[in-house]
Design an enzyme around this catalytic site. Sequence first.
Site, PDB file in Angstrom:
ATOM      1  N   ASP A  11       0.840  -1.197   0.000  1.00  0.00           N
ATOM      2  CA  ASP A  11       0.000   0.000   0.000  1.00  0.00           C
ATOM      3  C   ASP A  11       0.883   1.258   0.000  1.00  0.00           C
ATOM      4  O   ASP A  11       1.818   1.369   0.806  1.00  0.00           O
ATOM      5  CB  ASP A  11      -0.908  -0.032   1.244  1.00  0.00           C
ATOM      6  CG  ASP A  11      -2.099   0.896   1.108  1.00  0.00           C
ATOM      7  OD1 ASP A  11      -1.908   2.066   0.722  1.00  0.00           O
ATOM      8  OD2 ASP A  11      -3.226   0.447   1.390  1.00  0.00           O
ATOM      9  N   THR A  27      -7.171   3.853  -1.404  1.00  0.00           N
ATOM     10  CA  THR A  27      -6.866   2.431  -1.195  1.00  0.00           C
ATOM     11  C   THR A  27      -7.948   1.468  -1.691  1.00  0.00           C
ATOM     12  O   THR A  27      -7.668   0.578  -2.498  1.00  0.00           O
ATOM     13  CB  THR A  27      -6.626   2.193   0.308  1.00  0.00           C
ATOM     14  OG1 THR A  27      -5.474   2.960   0.676  1.00  0.00           O
ATOM     15  CG2 THR A  27      -6.399   0.729   0.623  1.00  0.00           C
ATOM     16  N   ASP A  60       2.411   2.582   3.584  1.00  0.00           N
ATOM     17  CA  ASP A  60       1.397   3.646   3.486  1.00  0.00           C
ATOM     18  C   ASP A  60       1.260   4.379   4.823  1.00  0.00           C
ATOM     19  O   ASP A  60       1.212   5.610   4.874  1.00  0.00           O
ATOM     20  CB  ASP A  60       0.048   3.026   3.081  1.00  0.00           C
ATOM     21  CG  ASP A  60      -1.076   4.053   3.022  1.00  0.00           C
ATOM     22  OD1 ASP A  60      -1.082   4.845   2.062  1.00  0.00           O
ATOM     23  OD2 ASP A  60      -1.924   4.070   3.933  1.00  0.00           O
ATOM     24  N   HIS A 118       1.942   8.342   5.384  1.00  0.00           N
ATOM     25  CA  HIS A 118       0.980   9.326   5.902  1.00  0.00           C
ATOM     26  C   HIS A 118       1.583  10.105   7.063  1.00  0.00           C
ATOM     27  O   HIS A 118       1.470  11.321   7.143  1.00  0.00           O
ATOM     28  CB  HIS A 118      -0.293   8.623   6.392  1.00  0.00           C
ATOM     29  CG  HIS A 118      -1.220   8.232   5.289  1.00  0.00           C
ATOM     30  ND1 HIS A 118      -1.835   9.150   4.484  1.00  0.00           N
ATOM     31  CD2 HIS A 118      -1.639   7.025   4.849  1.00  0.00           C
ATOM     32  CE1 HIS A 118      -2.603   8.520   3.591  1.00  0.00           C
ATOM     33  NE2 HIS A 118      -2.482   7.222   3.786  1.00  0.00           N
TER      34      HIS A 118
HETATM   35  P1  AMP Z   1      -5.979   4.881   3.085  1.00  0.00           P
HETATM   36  O1  AMP Z   1      -6.768   5.613   4.093  1.00  0.00           O
HETATM   37  O2  AMP Z   1      -6.567   5.023   1.710  1.00  0.00           O
HETATM   38  O3  AMP Z   1      -4.557   5.210   3.159  1.00  0.00           O
HETATM   39  O4  AMP Z   1      -6.124   3.322   3.455  1.00  0.00           O
HETATM   40  C1  AMP Z   1      -5.093   2.549   4.016  1.00  0.00           C
HETATM   41  C2  AMP Z   1      -5.631   1.759   5.157  1.00  0.00           C
HETATM   42  O5  AMP Z   1      -6.646   0.866   4.716  1.00  0.00           O
HETATM   43  C3  AMP Z   1      -4.639   0.833   5.794  1.00  0.00           C
HETATM   44  O6  AMP Z   1      -3.870   1.480   6.762  1.00  0.00           O
HETATM   45  C4  AMP Z   1      -5.506  -0.244   6.410  1.00  0.00           C
HETATM   46  O7  AMP Z   1      -5.697  -0.035   7.783  1.00  0.00           O
HETATM   47  C5  AMP Z   1      -6.844  -0.107   5.717  1.00  0.00           C
HETATM   48  N1  AMP Z   1      -7.242  -1.364   5.093  1.00  0.00           N
HETATM   49  C6  AMP Z   1      -6.583  -2.062   4.171  1.00  0.00           C
HETATM   50  N2  AMP Z   1      -7.226  -3.197   3.828  1.00  0.00           N
HETATM   51  C7  AMP Z   1      -8.337  -3.224   4.583  1.00  0.00           C
HETATM   52  C8  AMP Z   1      -9.413  -4.146   4.716  1.00  0.00           C
HETATM   53  N3  AMP Z   1      -9.460  -5.264   3.977  1.00  0.00           N
HETATM   54  N4  AMP Z   1     -10.395  -3.828   5.600  1.00  0.00           N
HETATM   55  C9  AMP Z   1     -10.351  -2.696   6.314  1.00  0.00           C
HETATM   56  N5  AMP Z   1      -9.352  -1.799   6.236  1.00  0.00           N
HETATM   57  C10 AMP Z   1      -8.352  -2.045   5.406  1.00  0.00           C
HETATM   58 ZN    ZN Z   2      -3.582   2.760  -0.057  1.00  0.00          ZN
HETATM   59 ZN    ZN Z   3      -3.018   5.714   2.523  1.00  0.00          ZN
END
Ligand code: AMP
Ligand code: ZN
Ligand code: ZN
Length: 402
Positions: free
Chosen positions: A34, A69, A192, A196
């Site tokens: 990620d 994500t 990721d 952040h």
């Molecule tokens: P973002 O906010 O777009 O950076 O999303 C990244 C976050 O998505 C990661 O830190 C994870 O905690 C969360 N994430 C990833 N896969 C899953 C999943 N299958 N279910 C729930 N949360 C997830």
């Molecule tokens: Zn992501």
């Molecule tokens: Zn992210």
Amino acid sequence: MIARLVGALLALALAAPALAQEAEPEVTILISIDGMRPDYLDRGLTPHLAEFRKRGVAAAMRPSFPSKTFPNHYTIVTGKRPDRNGIVGNSMIDPVRPGQMFSMGDPKQALDPFWWIEAEPVWITAEKAGLRTATMFWPGSEVAHNGVRPSDWMRFDQAISNAQRVNTVLDWMRRPAAIRPRLVTMYFDTVDTAGHRFGPGRSPELDAAIAEVDSRIGDVVRGVEAMGVRANFIITADHGMAETADTRVIQLEELIDRASYIPVETGPYAAIEPAAGTNERVYQALLKPHPHMACHRKEALPQHLHYGQNPRVAAIICIAENGWTILSGTPPYPVKGGAHGYDPTHPDMHALFMAFGPSIKPTPSLPLFDNVDVYPLIAALTGFAPLPSDGEAATLAPLVAR
Ligand code: AMP
Ligand code: ZN
Ligand code: ZN
């Protein structure tokens, strides 16, 4: 007679290992790091990925809008852009379910098949084709499609360490070929998270996260190879990361009163739904030029974003200039470090793509391509017929050596 029989059996026994090895089908292992930018490979922190790139290919890949994500993970495994796969944001609303909001942190919504069944991910198509699949996390992998699921799947839990994730996949690979998954997904979130918190520039924390994931991927590849399992690896990221700052903030509440709209999503882009009866006021306040932000009616978004047809896309989409943050009120976190969600054409949003394995030709470089094109490659390597998608099979077909 007996001697001949013994001789024949002996010959068969001697031939068996070679025969069995030849007959064993290759496995596809799809890994997501990620938030992994392609230029993170240039930091001298990733000896394993550097070696694997020589065996195959590493390139920059353009994510789909929004560069978030959930939408991009689902795009990679469906070949359909967020507008057509139904996961149009990390948060979203649907006119069919008034008053409810999908959000990835809310299991009641995030695990409801309603949000996911607009497109069929690779593990479902493979299972239907009789190919066993296993998911060591991937957004959407915890949801049944008309009763079909990966044969092995795990409920997402950030507390399961990267090393545990690796061991789980190695255990699956250790199985006899008949019950060994043919398609596996893996997901690492630590790069990721550090991006952040500390931004995409050099920091000991982000460097450590990149180096750790590199060494975990080294463990998987070497572990699989030591077992003699023939595996093709596809490593992808969902998006990149841009540096943000609290001096680069756009406050929606300074443009329009808070009661007149629902902020479905804010940050690098904002999805804004006018509250009932306030449409005109919201459109007038937002649909005019702003410094560092461009707002569009969903029907009139720039073509290259391929976004706005899905009923789940909010009425107004505002996109911040790269590195700026759109807020509605005070966020629960400080605006600093890094973020993603911007226009995917910006190089900061580009994502890493790598592929290597027995069926991948060593390829010195690839021009930038769209992440929808990974789907036909997964289908070709795993051996199932791809469903119609937005991806071009011809983009990555030259990588396949078969
Ligand atoms: P973002 O906010 O777009 O950076 O999303 C990244 C976050 O998505 C990661 O830190 C994870 O905690 C969360 N994430 C990833 N896969 C899953 C999943 N299958 N279910 C729930 N949360 C997830
Ligand atoms: Zn992501
Ligand atoms: Zn992210």
